[in-house]
Design a protein around this motif. Structure first.
Motif, PDB file in Angstrom:
ATOM      1  N   ARG A  39       3.123   7.335  -0.799  1.00  0.00           N
ATOM      2  CA  ARG A  39       3.951   6.577   0.139  1.00  0.00           C
ATOM      3  C   ARG A  39       4.194   5.157  -0.384  1.00  0.00           C
ATOM      4  O   ARG A  39       3.375   4.606  -1.117  1.00  0.00           O
ATOM      5  CB  ARG A  39       3.304   6.541   1.530  1.00  0.00           C
ATOM      6  N   ARG A  99      -7.901   7.028  -4.737  1.00  0.00           N
ATOM      7  CA  ARG A  99      -6.765   6.251  -4.241  1.00  0.00           C
ATOM      8  C   ARG A  99      -6.212   5.419  -5.384  1.00  0.00           C
ATOM      9  O   ARG A  99      -6.969   4.735  -6.078  1.00  0.00           O
ATOM     10  CB  ARG A  99      -7.234   5.341  -3.106  1.00  0.00           C
ATOM     11  N   PHE A 100      -4.910   5.494  -5.581  1.00  0.00           N
ATOM     12  CA  PHE A 100      -4.243   4.699  -6.615  1.00  0.00           C
ATOM     13  C   PHE A 100      -3.277   3.738  -5.938  1.00  0.00           C
ATOM     14  O   PHE A 100      -2.467   4.165  -5.115  1.00  0.00           O
ATOM     15  CB  PHE A 100      -3.458   5.600  -7.579  1.00  0.00           C
ATOM     16  N   GLU A 101      -3.388   2.463  -6.282  1.00  0.00           N
ATOM     17  CA  GLU A 101      -2.437   1.458  -5.797  1.00  0.00           C
ATOM     18  C   GLU A 101      -1.574   1.045  -6.985  1.00  0.00           C
ATOM     19  O   GLU A 101      -2.065   0.467  -7.951  1.00  0.00           O
ATOM     20  CB  GLU A 101      -3.178   0.250  -5.216  1.00  0.00           C
ATOM     21  N   ILE A 102      -0.299   1.373  -6.896  1.00  0.00           N
ATOM     22  CA  ILE A 102       0.636   1.150  -8.001  1.00  0.00           C
ATOM     23  C   ILE A 102       1.626   0.069  -7.591  1.00  0.00           C
ATOM     24  O   ILE A 102       2.366   0.235  -6.622  1.00  0.00           O
ATOM     25  CB  ILE A 102       1.382   2.467  -8.338  1.00  0.00           C
ATOM     26  N   THR A 103       1.629  -1.031  -8.308  1.00  0.00           N
ATOM     27  CA  THR A 103       2.571  -2.113  -8.031  1.00  0.00           C
ATOM     28  C   THR A 103       3.768  -1.971  -8.948  1.00  0.00           C
ATOM     29  O   THR A 103       3.611  -1.847 -10.166  1.00  0.00           O
ATOM     30  CB  THR A 103       1.906  -3.480  -8.267  1.00  0.00           C
ATOM     31  N   LEU A 104       4.957  -1.955  -8.349  1.00  0.00           N
ATOM     32  CA  LEU A 104       6.176  -1.797  -9.151  1.00  0.00           C
ATOM     33  C   LEU A 104       6.702  -3.151  -9.605  1.00  0.00           C
ATOM     34  O   LEU A 104       6.526  -4.169  -8.930  1.00  0.00           O
ATOM     35  CB  LEU A 104       7.248  -1.072  -8.335  1.00  0.00           C
ATOM     36  N   ASP A 105       7.368  -3.148 -10.756  1.00  0.00           N
ATOM     37  CA  ASP A 105       8.018  -4.342 -11.279  1.00  0.00           C
ATOM     38  C   ASP A 105       9.246  -4.679 -10.452  1.00  0.00           C
ATOM     39  O   ASP A 105       9.498  -5.824 -10.141  1.00  0.00           O
ATOM     40  CB  ASP A 105       8.481  -4.073 -12.722  1.00  0.00           C
ATOM     41  N   GLY A 106      10.016  -3.647 -10.127  1.00  0.00           N
ATOM     42  CA  GLY A 106      11.273  -3.861  -9.411  1.00  0.00           C
ATOM     43  C   GLY A 106      11.283  -3.110  -8.092  1.00  0.00           C
ATOM     44  O   GLY A 106      10.244  -2.910  -7.478  1.00  0.00           O
ATOM     45  N   ASP A 142       9.771   9.492 -10.470  1.00  0.00           N
ATOM     46  CA  ASP A 142       8.872   9.380 -11.624  1.00  0.00           C
ATOM     47  C   ASP A 142       7.407   9.397 -11.168  1.00  0.00           C
ATOM     48  O   ASP A 142       6.564  10.063 -11.781  1.00  0.00           O
ATOM     49  CB  ASP A 142       9.141   8.058 -12.370  1.00  0.00           C
ATOM     50  N   LEU A 143       7.117   8.654 -10.112  1.00  0.00           N
ATOM     51  CA  LEU A 143       5.722   8.561  -9.662  1.00  0.00           C
ATOM     52  C   LEU A 143       5.249   9.877  -9.047  1.00  0.00           C
ATOM     53  O   LEU A 143       4.079  10.237  -9.170  1.00  0.00           O
ATOM     54  CB  LEU A 143       5.550   7.391  -8.691  1.00  0.00           C
ATOM     55  N   ARG A 190       6.189  12.718 -10.152  1.00  0.00           N
ATOM     56  CA  ARG A 190       5.882  13.520 -11.346  1.00  0.00           C
ATOM     57  C   ARG A 190       4.510  13.132 -11.886  1.00  0.00           C
ATOM     58  O   ARG A 190       3.675  13.999 -12.199  1.00  0.00           O
ATOM     59  CB  ARG A 190       6.982  13.295 -12.405  1.00  0.00           C
ATOM     60  N   MET A 191       4.219  11.830 -11.953  1.00  0.00           N
ATOM     61  CA  MET A 191       2.912  11.369 -12.441  1.00  0.00           C
ATOM     62  C   MET A 191       1.781  11.833 -11.510  1.00  0.00           C
ATOM     63  O   MET A 191       0.698  12.213 -11.957  1.00  0.00           O
ATOM     64  CB  MET A 191       2.890   9.837 -12.532  1.00  0.00           C
ATOM     65  N   MET A 235       6.598  -7.604  -4.448  1.00  0.00           N
ATOM     66  CA  MET A 235       6.828  -6.398  -5.252  1.00  0.00           C
ATOM     67  C   MET A 235       6.325  -5.180  -4.480  1.00  0.00           C
ATOM     68  O   MET A 235       5.231  -5.223  -3.915  1.00  0.00           O
ATOM     69  CB  MET A 235       6.089  -6.524  -6.590  1.00  0.00           C
TER      70      MET A 235
END
Lengths: 81, 81
Positions: free
Chosen positions: A78, A42-49, A58-59, A61-62, A1
């Motif tokens: 990134r 630091r933010f680590e964001i894991t996407l579903d798709g 979207d990110l 914007r967030m 992912m």
């Protein structure tokens, strides 16, 4: 992912007391040769798709509205992996 | 001047309430398709001189003893520029 990383740092012209405190501690602990320390988030964001253009937009914007304060902070977003 | 970046994140097995809160806010703001959010710290350390082995070893020590809590956090240290 796919994983998206957002780094949020204070803008260069904004004083960073947390970074200053860390730098003071370095000196007290015998670590010299450091000119500056800045502390941020630091933010680590894991996407579903997939990291589609829409998902990344979207990110962004967030990152601007929620994760950072644009008055005093800048962010770097990134996609990794 | 060389810059060293230290990222400190909670270990994967440790619950991250800050990341959870961010993820909840994403959902409320209409951003879906996010599987997980983890929040950590980022340190940007500017060196006075070269990134010698000794300077980097000192910073590894600081990352372990001062910037992170090895019981619940792990860190990543890299030299940039």
């Amino acid at each position: 992912m796919p994983r998206v990383v957002v780094d949020v740092m204070l803008k260069p012209e904004i004083l960073d007391p947390q970074g200053r405190a860390v730098m003071g501690a370095f000196t007290r602990l015998g670590v010299h040769g450091v000119a500056d320390v800045r502390q941020g988030k630091r933010f680590e964001i894991t996407l579903d798709g997939d990291a589609t253009d829409e998902a990344i937009a979207d990110l962004h914007r967030m990152a601007e509205e929620l994760l950072s304060n644009p008055v005093i902070e800048s962010y770097d977003l990134r996609v990794e992996e």
